[in-house]
Design a protein around this motif. Sequence first.
Motif, mmCIF file in Angstrom:
data_model
loop_
_atom_site.group_PDB
_atom_site.id
_atom_site.type_symbol
_atom_site.label_atom_id
_atom_site.label_comp_id
_atom_site.label_asym_id
_atom_site.label_seq_id
_atom_site.Cartn_x
_atom_site.Cartn_y
_atom_site.Cartn_z
ATOM 1 N N GLN A 38 -116.091 -36.715 -99.384
ATOM 2 C CA GLN A 38 -117.233 -35.982 -98.856
ATOM 3 C C GLN A 38 -117.386 -34.666 -99.601
ATOM 4 O OE1 GLN A 38 -116.629 -35.712 -94.575
ATOM 5 N NE2 GLN A 38 -117.896 -37.526 -94.281
ATOM 6 N N ALA A 39 -118.574 -34.134 -99.561
ATOM 7 C CA ALA A 39 -118.830 -32.846 -100.193
ATOM 8 C C ALA A 39 -117.839 -31.808 -99.684
ATOM 9 C CB ALA A 39 -120.255 -32.402 -99.912
ATOM 10 N N GLY A 40 -117.336 -31.002 -100.615
ATOM 11 C CA GLY A 40 -116.329 -30.012 -100.282
ATOM 12 C C GLY A 40 -114.907 -30.500 -100.485
ATOM 13 N N GLY A 41 -114.756 -31.785 -100.713
ATOM 14 C CA GLY A 41 -113.435 -32.356 -100.901
ATOM 15 C C GLY A 41 -112.907 -32.184 -102.318
ATOM 16 N N SER A 42 -111.749 -32.780 -102.549
ATOM 17 C CA SER A 42 -111.067 -32.638 -103.833
ATOM 18 C C SER A 42 -110.590 -33.992 -104.347
ATOM 19 C CB SER A 42 -109.853 -31.704 -103.698
ATOM 20 O OG SER A 42 -110.237 -30.418 -103.284
ATOM 21 N N LEU A 43 -110.504 -34.078 -105.646
ATOM 22 C CA LEU A 43 -109.908 -35.236 -106.308
ATOM 23 C C LEU A 43 -109.160 -34.760 -107.539
ATOM 24 C CD1 LEU A 43 -112.733 -37.956 -106.299
ATOM 25 C CD2 LEU A 43 -110.559 -38.080 -105.080
ATOM 26 N N ARG A 44 -108.137 -35.511 -107.918
ATOM 27 C CA ARG A 44 -107.401 -35.226 -109.130
ATOM 28 C C ARG A 44 -107.425 -36.459 -110.016
ATOM 29 N NH1 ARG A 44 -100.992 -34.557 -110.335
ATOM 30 N NH2 ARG A 44 -101.089 -32.870 -111.877
ATOM 31 N N LEU A 45 -108.055 -36.335 -111.156
ATOM 32 C CA LEU A 45 -108.114 -37.427 -112.116
ATOM 33 C C LEU A 45 -106.974 -37.292 -113.114
ATOM 34 C CD1 LEU A 45 -111.941 -37.491 -112.911
ATOM 35 C CD2 LEU A 45 -110.709 -38.565 -111.011
ATOM 36 N N SER A 46 -106.460 -38.434 -113.543
ATOM 37 C CA SER A 46 -105.412 -38.464 -114.557
ATOM 38 C C SER A 46 -105.884 -39.287 -115.743
ATOM 39 C CB SER A 46 -104.125 -39.063 -113.997
ATOM 40 O OG SER A 46 -103.626 -38.296 -112.932
ATOM 41 N N CYS A 47 -105.377 -38.941 -116.905
ATOM 42 C CA CYS A 47 -105.699 -39.676 -118.125
ATOM 43 C C CYS A 47 -104.422 -39.855 -118.920
ATOM 44 C CB CYS A 47 -106.738 -38.921 -118.943
ATOM 45 S SG CYS A 47 -107.101 -39.672 -120.537
ATOM 46 N N ALA A 48 -103.941 -41.077 -118.983
ATOM 47 C CA ALA A 48 -102.701 -41.377 -119.685
ATOM 48 C C ALA A 48 -103.005 -41.872 -121.091
ATOM 49 C CB ALA A 48 -101.903 -42.424 -118.920
ATOM 50 N N ALA A 105 -95.421 -33.733 -122.356
ATOM 51 C CA ALA A 105 -94.215 -34.555 -122.205
ATOM 52 C C ALA A 105 -94.546 -35.937 -121.648
ATOM 53 C CB ALA A 105 -93.212 -33.841 -121.308
ATOM 54 N N LYS A 106 -95.620 -36.008 -120.863
ATOM 55 C CA LYS A 106 -96.022 -37.278 -120.255
ATOM 56 C C LYS A 106 -97.216 -37.911 -120.964
ATOM 57 C CE LYS A 106 -94.426 -35.992 -115.610
ATOM 58 N NZ LYS A 106 -94.823 -35.816 -114.193
ATOM 59 N N ASN A 107 -97.718 -37.267 -122.021
ATOM 60 C CA ASN A 107 -98.917 -37.756 -122.711
ATOM 61 C C ASN A 107 -100.070 -37.972 -121.722
ATOM 62 O OD1 ASN A 107 -97.405 -37.762 -125.042
ATOM 63 N ND2 ASN A 107 -97.159 -39.986 -125.130
ATOM 64 N N THR A 108 -100.195 -37.082 -120.775
ATOM 65 C CA THR A 108 -101.169 -37.245 -119.697
ATOM 66 C C THR A 108 -101.978 -35.969 -119.507
ATOM 67 O OG1 THR A 108 -99.756 -38.846 -118.576
ATOM 68 C CG2 THR A 108 -101.467 -37.807 -117.254
ATOM 69 N N GLY A 109 -103.258 -36.161 -119.295
ATOM 70 C CA GLY A 109 -104.142 -35.052 -118.972
ATOM 71 C C GLY A 109 -104.646 -35.183 -117.548
ATOM 72 N N TYR A 110 -105.089 -34.068 -116.993
ATOM 73 C CA TYR A 110 -105.536 -34.051 -115.608
ATOM 74 C C TYR A 110 -106.828 -33.262 -115.477
ATOM 75 C CZ TYR A 110 -100.611 -35.235 -115.030
ATOM 76 O OH TYR A 110 -99.379 -35.830 -115.120
ATOM 77 N N LEU A 111 -107.600 -33.646 -114.470
ATOM 78 C CA LEU A 111 -108.780 -32.874 -114.094
ATOM 79 C C LEU A 111 -108.734 -32.714 -112.580
ATOM 80 C CD1 LEU A 111 -111.381 -31.501 -115.139
ATOM 81 C CD2 LEU A 111 -112.596 -33.591 -114.464
ATOM 82 N N GLU A 112 -108.421 -31.510 -112.146
ATOM 83 C CA GLU A 112 -108.393 -31.191 -110.728
ATOM 84 C C GLU A 112 -109.789 -30.728 -110.339
ATOM 85 O OE1 GLU A 112 -105.354 -31.255 -108.906
ATOM 86 O OE2 GLU A 112 -106.533 -30.961 -107.084
#
Length: 128
Positions: free
Chosen positions: A13-23, A73-80
Motif C-alpha cells: 500500500q502507499a506509504g509502505g516499503s520494499l527492498r529489491l535485490s539484484c544478484a 562481497a556478495k555480488n549483490t545490489g539493493y534498492l531500498e
Amino acid sequence: QAPLVESGGGSVQAGGSLRLSCAASGFSPDCMAWFRQVPGKEREGVAAVSNLGGTIVYADSAKGRFTISQDNAKNTGYLEMNSLKPEDTGVYYCAARNPFADGAWYCGVDAAERYGDWGQGTQVTVSS
C-alpha cells in the motif's frame, strides 16, 4: 544463466516499503543501476551506484525515499524503497556496466541504452 537476477518485488500500500535485490552471476559490477518501466512508457532510471569512488546518482523521483547500495562481497545490489507511491508501480530492472565501456566514465540513470547487462525484472505494485 542471466547475468543479473532481481528479487524482492511485490504489492504494498502507499506509504509502505520494499527492498529489491539484484544478484550478479560471477562478477561484481563496477556500476549497477535500477530502472523501472510501465506499459507504454520508456524505461526510467531510478538510481545508480558505482563502487569506484562510491558515486551514487538518484532520479528526482527517488531522492529522499530510495536508497541504492551494493555489497561487493556478495555480488549483490539493493534498492531500498520507502514511502512508496502509486506512481512507483512498474517492473523494476537492475542493470550493470563497466563504467568505462564507452571510453568515458558513465554510471548514471539517464541512458538505459548504455547498460549491457540486465535482469529479467521484478514487479512492484503500489496501491492507494
